[in-house]
Design a protein around this motif. Structure first.
Motif: not given
Length: 374
Positions: A159-173, A204-216
């Motif tokens: 789930x990616x959070x995308x910020x929307x500034x004032x004076x903008x609209x986001x539309x999905x077709x 709409x450019x969404x940031x996605x995680x391509x690689x992730x390394x977690x040390x436990x």
């Protein structure tokens, strides 16, 4: 007949005198012969001494030459010995350096071996942790596929959070082609009854995680309590658990914090002292009596694992169905302006199509839009 006189003035007989002179001459001859013999002896001694002197000088010269030769040999030997000593010292220094390097390498290997042993211990403990983690119950949901692959996959829906500034609209077709066409047109004129506005469409450019390394690693102060019963309210349940695990006779200790995890129904307990958590996890299953309700439950106590992100690579992906509209002035009510936008982009003559979702943020405000995988 006359007589000569001697030195005392006495008369001397000439015949006797001649005899005396002859005797004296004989004596002188004998003395001369003796002197000649002595002279010859002395000459011979002189010659012997001269020869001895020459021989002595020859011997002295030979001995001096031998002494000089011995001295030169001695100095040469001494010089050779010094060079040998220097060479030996250099070799000794080189060997000492080699020994020092070997010792350093040995210490480095020991340190690496110690670290590897620590990592091995940690991995063994994590394997042990993974084997005693709370179990999930899985059931077949009735879906199946004809494709069979010899692999196991875990499907994670981000789930990616995308910020929307004032004076903008986001539309999905609904259609990808419609969104692509709207982006190609760039600027759009929106009719608002008696007036109109010009807005611009952006991808709409969404940031996605391509690689992730977690040390436990296992937390030394926390434990995870699972198989928690649900016959008590959360507050009472936490109080009962804190009371039980704070007692020394139950292998517990002073509790610093206790937390209920809503998503899993498990409980995380943090202790003040190090070592309490390990003592509890060594037993794994604990019988806990809940006083007041006369009920007993067997709880599972597992090590708590801390996760730390040590490497992450983020990339951008463009949403194929969504479009960001910018430059919208705040001239109408929020709902009215949203309706005008939706109607405009649903019409085919405006390059639009079926709208799946739309949101508008007036100027002076901001919002977050959530994107999920389609």
């Amino acid at each position: 007949m006359e007589f000569s006189k001697n030195k005392w003035g006495l008369p001397v007989n000439p015949q006797n005198q001649a005899m005396n002179e002859a005797s004296q001459l004989q004596i002188l001859k004998q003395e001369i012969e003796k002197c000649k013999g002595r002279y010859n002896l002395m000459s011979k001694d002189k010659d012997d001494l001269f020869r001895a002197k020459l021989e002595f000088e020859d011997l002295t010269a030979k001995y001096n030459a031998q002494i000089q030769m011995y001295q030169r040999n001695s100095e040469a030997n001494k010089s050779g010995t010094t060079i040998q000593d220097l060479n030996m010292q250099e070799k000794l220094n080189e060997e000492e350096k080699k020994i020092e390097n070997v010792i350093k390498q040995q210490n480095t290997v020991k340190e690496k071996l110690t670290k590897l042993r620590e990592q091995k211990t940690m991995l063994e403990r994590q394997v042990k942790v993974s084997s005693c983690m709370p179990e999930k119950k899985w059931v077949f949901a009735g879906q199946e596929t004809e494709k069979i692959k010899q692999e196991v996959k875990f499907d994670v829906k981000p789930k990616i959070q995308y910020p929307i500034k004032g004076g903008c609209a986001l539309i999905t077709f609904d259609d990808v082609k419609v969104a692509s066409k709207i982006l190609e047109m760039g600027y759009h004129k929106i009719e608002l009854g008696e007036c109109s506005i010009n807005i611009e469409a952006h991808p709409v450019k969404l940031p996605t995680v391509e690689e992730i390394e977690i040390q436990t690693k296992v937390c030394k102060y926390r434990v995870l309590v699972s198989d928690v019963p649900k016959f008590l309210p959360t507050d009472q349940l936490l109080d009962k658990l804190e009371l039980h695990f704070s007692k020394f006779k139950n292998n517990g200790g002073e509790v610093d914090n206790i937390e209920f995890l809503e998503d899993s129904g498990n409980v995380v307990i943090k202790f003040v002292d190090c070592g309490v958590a390990e003592n509890l996890t060594n037993t794994e299953f604990h019988r806990v009596t809940f006083r007041g309700c006369d009920k007993t439950a067997i709880l599972r106590v597992s090590p708590f694992i801390n996760g730390e992100i040590v490497h992450i690579k983020v990339n951008e992906v463009i949403s194929k169905k969504s479009v960001l509209l910018t430059g919208i002035p705040d001239i109408l009510d929020e709902e009215q302006l949203k309706d005008f936008l939706e109607i405009h982009f649903q019409k085919l003559r405006n390059g639009g199509g079926e709208v799946d979702a739309i949101t508008y943020v007036p100027q002076g405000k901001s919002a977050l839009a959530w994107f999920e995988t389609d």
